[in-house]
Write a protein that holds these residues in place. Structure first.
Motif: not given
Length: 291
Positions: A249-253, A99-101, A103-112
């Motif tokens: 941080r956003i991931t895992g919230a 993931a790329i985060e 200050r304005n939140g999650l920009i993009a993510a890929i879950a493999d």
């Protein structure tokens, strides 16, 4: 098992690779920042948060027999989680999330999570005996396939368990539809995920939570970012607005919210206190502090 678990966490256990930049980012930006690699995945995030609250989770997942898998398994065991019954396929690699985060939140993510998906119900086989008569807590995430989630939703082994469900991402929310009629299922979703589940759009969490119950769901908890979160159960509807904090941080919230709510209820908290505790814990998490 060497210990008796307080909860079974079923789903993704993988490596999170997260890049964070301190300022706002947009598509195409190339910015300096920090890149971390830590144990993650929805089931793992929930388990780590619960372990921090003093609970003992058992993991049901697939972890490859590669070097990354060996390292991940050691990390789980070192944190005090029960790893005795993790399925370890010889022919599948350990899953990863990137993931790329900003200050304005999650920009993009890929879950493999392809290895978890390909493993299917093999992740349940090592626990088949222990699951007989299990009426305790089960944390279940939407990284599992539709077929496996449907199987669990109708499986008598889980009929009396206290099921707590997380969709993993908006793109996987619809996978949890088989649980809308499950007699014990509690669903933790954000506003977008609630809309995707019911093929509509909601303006607030209270309306979304009430709509989920109208479709047969046992209990719904709906979050809406910095706006009020809601819990709906029977004729009861509770709402609570989270504290205002700077998002780091956003991931895992969402997983933190779910774990904090579960742990509060496990210690006898009232519905009002459990919801408030979950919102406060999530605010602390996204501000960059510890659990």
């Amino acid at each position: 098992m060497s210990k008796t678990p307080d909860i079974l966490c079923i789903g993704a256990v993988l490596w999170d690779i997260i890049g964070r930049h301190d300022n706002d980012m947009e598509r195409g930006h190339d910015r300096p920042g920090r890149i971390t690699r830590v144990p993650g995945g929805v089931a793992m995030n929930i388990a780590m948060a619960l372990q921090a609250y003093g609970m003992t989770p058992a993991l049901l997942t697939a972890i490859g027999r590669d070097a990354e898998g060996d390292e991940l398994l050691r990390s789980c065991a070192d944190m005090g989680m029960i790893t005795d019954h993790i399925y370890r396929p010889h022919d599948l690699p350990t899953d990863r999330y990137m993931a790329i985060e900003g200050r304005n939140g999650l920009i993009a993510a890929i879950a493999d999570a392809h290895s978890l998906e390909q493993a299917g119900d093999a992740i349940l086989t090592p626990m088949s005996r222990a699951l007989q008569g299990w009426t305790g807590l089960v944390g279940l995430d939407g990284n599992l396939t539709v077929d496996l989630l449907s199987q669990i939703a109708s499986d008598e082994a889980f009929a009396k368990a206290d099921l707590r469900l997380a969709p993993a991402s908006p793109g996987k929310a619809e996978r949890l539809r088989p649980f809308l009629s499950h007699p014990t299922a509690t669903l933790y979703v954000n506003l977008e995920e609630a809309g995707l589940l019911l093929d509509t759009t909601f303006q607030d969490s209270a309306t979304a939570a009430t709509a989920l119950l109208s479709k047969g769901l046992h209990r719904a908890l709906v979050t809406n970012g910095a706006e009020a979160a809601s819990l709906a159960l029977g004729n009861k509807l509770l709402t609570f607005t989270p504290p205002k904090v700077e998002v780091k941080r956003i991931t895992g919230a969402g997983d933190t919210f779910m774990a904090a709510h579960i742990s509060a209820e496990a210690t006898g908290a009232t519905p009002e206190t459990a919801l408030q505790n979950a919102m406060n814990a999530t605010a602390t998490y996204i501000s960059g502090d510890s659990y």
